[in-house]
Scaffold this active site. Structure first.
Site, mmCIF file in Angstrom:
data_model
loop_
_atom_site.group_PDB
_atom_site.id
_atom_site.type_symbol
_atom_site.label_atom_id
_atom_site.label_comp_id
_atom_site.label_asym_id
_atom_site.label_seq_id
_atom_site.Cartn_x
_atom_site.Cartn_y
_atom_site.Cartn_z
ATOM 1 N N CYS A 132 0.724 -1.206 -0.199
ATOM 2 C CA CYS A 132 -0.094 -0.017 0.171
ATOM 3 C C CYS A 132 0.984 1.053 0.079
ATOM 4 O O CYS A 132 0.289 2.306 -0.310
ATOM 5 C CB CYS A 132 -0.946 -0.005 1.287
ATOM 6 S SG CYS A 132 -1.944 -1.408 1.323
ATOM 7 N N HIS A 272 -3.235 7.352 2.892
ATOM 8 C CA HIS A 272 -3.775 6.112 2.358
ATOM 9 C C HIS A 272 -5.218 5.808 2.741
ATOM 10 O O HIS A 272 -5.354 6.031 4.138
ATOM 11 C CB HIS A 272 -2.775 4.816 2.706
ATOM 12 C CG HIS A 272 -3.106 3.759 2.521
ATOM 13 N ND1 HIS A 272 -3.817 3.371 1.191
ATOM 14 C CD2 HIS A 272 -3.080 2.570 3.183
ATOM 15 C CE1 HIS A 272 -3.924 2.165 1.204
ATOM 16 N NE2 HIS A 272 -3.872 1.713 2.259
ATOM 17 N N ASN A 302 -10.085 0.024 0.332
ATOM 18 C CA ASN A 302 -8.547 0.250 0.400
ATOM 19 C C ASN A 302 -8.138 -0.433 -1.070
ATOM 20 O O ASN A 302 -8.149 -1.489 -1.381
ATOM 21 C CB ASN A 302 -8.171 -0.603 1.481
ATOM 22 C CG ASN A 302 -6.481 -0.603 1.529
ATOM 23 O OD1 ASN A 302 -5.709 -0.110 0.386
ATOM 24 N ND2 ASN A 302 -5.873 -1.140 2.484
HETATM 25 O O1 UT7 Z 1 -3.799 -0.752 3.547
HETATM 26 C C1 UT7 Z 1 -2.857 -1.008 4.938
HETATM 27 C C2 UT7 Z 1 -3.277 -2.109 5.478
HETATM 28 N N1 UT7 Z 1 -4.485 -2.375 6.148
HETATM 29 C C3 UT7 Z 1 -5.022 -1.748 7.166
HETATM 30 O O2 UT7 Z 1 -4.501 -0.621 7.275
HETATM 31 C C4 UT7 Z 1 -6.360 -2.190 7.678
HETATM 32 C C5 UT7 Z 1 -5.829 -1.947 9.425
HETATM 33 N N2 UT7 Z 1 -7.157 -2.523 10.198
HETATM 34 C C6 UT7 Z 1 -8.165 -2.285 10.225
HETATM 35 O O3 UT7 Z 1 -8.696 -1.409 9.393
HETATM 36 C C7 UT7 Z 1 -9.266 -2.712 11.134
HETATM 37 O O4 UT7 Z 1 -8.301 -3.431 12.219
HETATM 38 C C8 UT7 Z 1 -10.209 -3.650 10.789
HETATM 39 C C9 UT7 Z 1 -11.233 -3.038 9.969
HETATM 40 C C10 UT7 Z 1 -9.560 -4.852 9.635
HETATM 41 C C11 UT7 Z 1 -10.828 -4.265 11.901
HETATM 42 O O5 UT7 Z 1 -11.408 -3.614 12.900
HETATM 43 P P1 UT7 Z 1 -11.118 -3.666 14.361
HETATM 44 O O6 UT7 Z 1 -11.978 -2.463 14.866
HETATM 45 O O7 UT7 Z 1 -9.866 -3.744 14.602
HETATM 46 O O8 UT7 Z 1 -11.830 -4.926 14.677
HETATM 47 P P2 UT7 Z 1 -11.344 -6.251 15.200
HETATM 48 O O9 UT7 Z 1 -10.205 -6.720 14.510
HETATM 49 O O10 UT7 Z 1 -10.646 -5.878 16.772
HETATM 50 O O11 UT7 Z 1 -12.488 -7.233 15.397
HETATM 51 C C12 UT7 Z 1 -13.528 -6.855 16.102
HETATM 52 C C13 UT7 Z 1 -14.476 -7.739 16.073
HETATM 53 C C14 UT7 Z 1 -14.095 -9.390 16.011
HETATM 54 O O12 UT7 Z 1 -15.206 -10.148 16.560
HETATM 55 P P3 UT7 Z 1 -14.530 -10.748 18.191
HETATM 56 O O13 UT7 Z 1 -13.333 -11.391 17.906
HETATM 57 O O14 UT7 Z 1 -14.342 -9.413 19.003
HETATM 58 O O15 UT7 Z 1 -15.706 -11.570 18.350
HETATM 59 C C15 UT7 Z 1 -14.093 -9.568 14.534
HETATM 60 O O16 UT7 Z 1 -14.331 -11.143 14.123
HETATM 61 O O17 UT7 Z 1 -15.329 -7.696 14.619
HETATM 62 C C16 UT7 Z 1 -15.402 -9.179 14.022
HETATM 63 N N3 UT7 Z 1 -15.343 -8.788 12.442
HETATM 64 C C17 UT7 Z 1 -16.303 -8.659 12.025
HETATM 65 N N4 UT7 Z 1 -17.495 -8.544 12.048
HETATM 66 C C18 UT7 Z 1 -18.522 -8.182 11.195
HETATM 67 C C19 UT7 Z 1 -14.196 -8.557 11.767
HETATM 68 N N5 UT7 Z 1 -14.630 -8.281 10.571
HETATM 69 C C20 UT7 Z 1 -15.919 -8.295 10.623
HETATM 70 C C21 UT7 Z 1 -16.842 -7.897 9.493
HETATM 71 N N6 UT7 Z 1 -18.358 -8.214 10.007
HETATM 72 N N7 UT7 Z 1 -16.633 -7.698 8.168
#
Ligand code: UT7
Length: 345
Positions: A132, A272, A302
């Site tokens: 990225c 980004h 993204n």
């Molecule tokens: O381009 C450079 C690289 N990429 C990035 O910069 C992305 C960086 N990361 C992020 O944008 C965020 O970490 C995410 C959007 C990927 C995730 O958001 P988060 O607030 O960090 O959520 P999390 O990973 O802490 O997950 C929270 C919960 C989890 O459930 P449990 O384990 O708490 O029960 C996930 O399983 O949300 C769940 N979850 C979803 N739920 C519904 C993860 N994806 C989804 C989804 N729909 N699509």
């Protein structure tokens, strides 16, 4: 009094006597595929909701390339638009650099395929891979060729067909990414649109946080690698999030200090476009008012190396960026990699 050395020692261009030659962005262009994939459609594909995606990422929809549309097709369309904007013909291009992690194939490079597609017969061509962060890496590399008088016209493209490496059964990642391409033309022009400075960084110790394990020399494609789903992008989102905020914040401070600028002198920040919450956190850290931060993550998700290039094209063509404005570009991605650039438009 500041402990920092005088500005002309900190500005690398001044230090190396580069003032005699300016690397200007004379053209911008972008292309996104027609097909829109909405959050509502994703609700029918994986266990997710529009509410979760919108509130956690800010993404409402993303573009998906057609099955017969490869990264080089997206890249070539963005390139043609950037050349038109610059008033440059394809046969004037000396070098094509394509930043991508989703090449049409392992080799030859996307840049060579673009060279053929746009008819830039004289141009040298290669790909650059910094995930990225690829667009700013490619911008910095392209600038070196202009500043060293090696080339007069360099085409820098960020292009991705991420839909080809996204695991459409993994709700943690499939809701985040989209396809698209953005391009700029770099030339030596004295007047404006100059790239003032850029910085790049990397931390390979965190490579496993965001990667695609299969398909390279370590794990070539086999029936096993395919059935183990190793040819898809994998990410530890939470860790990547934290690293992204810190690295983009520090990179921004580095380039601003080099140019002896403060945040209130920057008219437009183009970060980004990975996640609205990451962008908000970086802006908050830098003290950048939200109205000066360009965002299109809601419409495109993204798009990796294409992200900042598409946003720059929109900001320029939309009249958000005006002549003389100072722009701050910020990137972060797999590697880990990051970078920042200051442009005087
Ligand atoms: O381009 C450079 C690289 N990429 C990035 O910069 C992305 C960086 N990361 C992020 O944008 C965020 O970490 C995410 C959007 C990927 C995730 O958001 P988060 O607030 O960090 O959520 P999390 O990973 O802490 O997950 C929270 C919960 C989890 O459930 P449990 O384990 O708490 O029960 C996930 O399983 O949300 C769940 N979850 C979803 N739920 C519904 C993860 N994806 C989804 C989804 N729909 N699509």
């Amino acid at each position: 009094m500041s402990d920092l050395p005088p500005a002309h020692f900190r500005n690398p261009r001044a230090r190396h006597g580069f003032r005699s030659r300016t690397c200007s962005i004379t053209g911008v262009g972008a292309y996104v595929p027609e097909r829109i994939l909405t959050n509502a459609e994703l609700e029918r594909m994986v266990d997710t909701t529009d509410e979760w995606i919108t509130s956690r990422t800010g993404i409402r929809e993303r573009r998906i390339a057609a099955p017969d549309e490869a990264t080089s097709d997206l890249a070539a369309k963005a390139a043609v638009r950037a050349l038109e904007y610059a008033g440059v013909t394809a046969d004037q291009v000396d070098l094509i650099i394509v930043a991508t992690i989703t090449p049409d194939m392992l080799f030859p490079s996307v840049a060579c395929l673009v060279q053929q597609k746009i008819g830039a017969k004289r141009a040298a061509a290669f790909d650059l891979e910094a995930a990225c962060s690829g667009f700013i890496y490619a911008l910095e590399v392209g600038q070196q060729f202009i500043m060293s008088h090696t080339y007069d016209t360099v085409l820098v493209i960020g292009a991705e067909k991420l839909s080809s490496i996204v695991d459409w059964t993994d709700r943690n990642t499939c809701v985040l990414f989209g396809d698209g391409a953005g391009a700029v033309v770099l030339q030596n022009r004295q007047r404006s649109h100059g790239l003032l400075t850029a910085c790049m960084g990397a931390d390979g110790s965190k490579a496993s946080l965001l990667c695609m394990p299969g398909g390279g020399s370590k794990i070539p494609a086999t029936h096993d690698s395919v059935s183990s789903r190793l040819h898809y992008l994998r990410m530890d989102g939470r860790e990547v999030f934290k690293n992204a905020v810190t690295a983009m914040g520090l990179a921004a401070q580095e380039v601003l200090a080099r140019c002896d600028l403060t945040m209130d002198q920057i008219q437009c920040v183009i970060p980004h476009q990975a996640n609205r919450r990451i962008i908000d956190a970086v802006a908050h850290r830098l003290g950048a008012p939200v109205e000066r931060v360009y965002m299109n993550v809601d419409r495109f998700g993204n798009t990796s190396a294409a992200s900042v290039a598409i946003a720059l094209d929109e900001a320029v063509r939309g009249g958000i960026v005006k002549r003389g404005d100072l722009l701050l570009l910020l990137v972060f991605g797999a590697g880990l990699t990051w970078g920042a650039a200051v442009i005087e438009w």
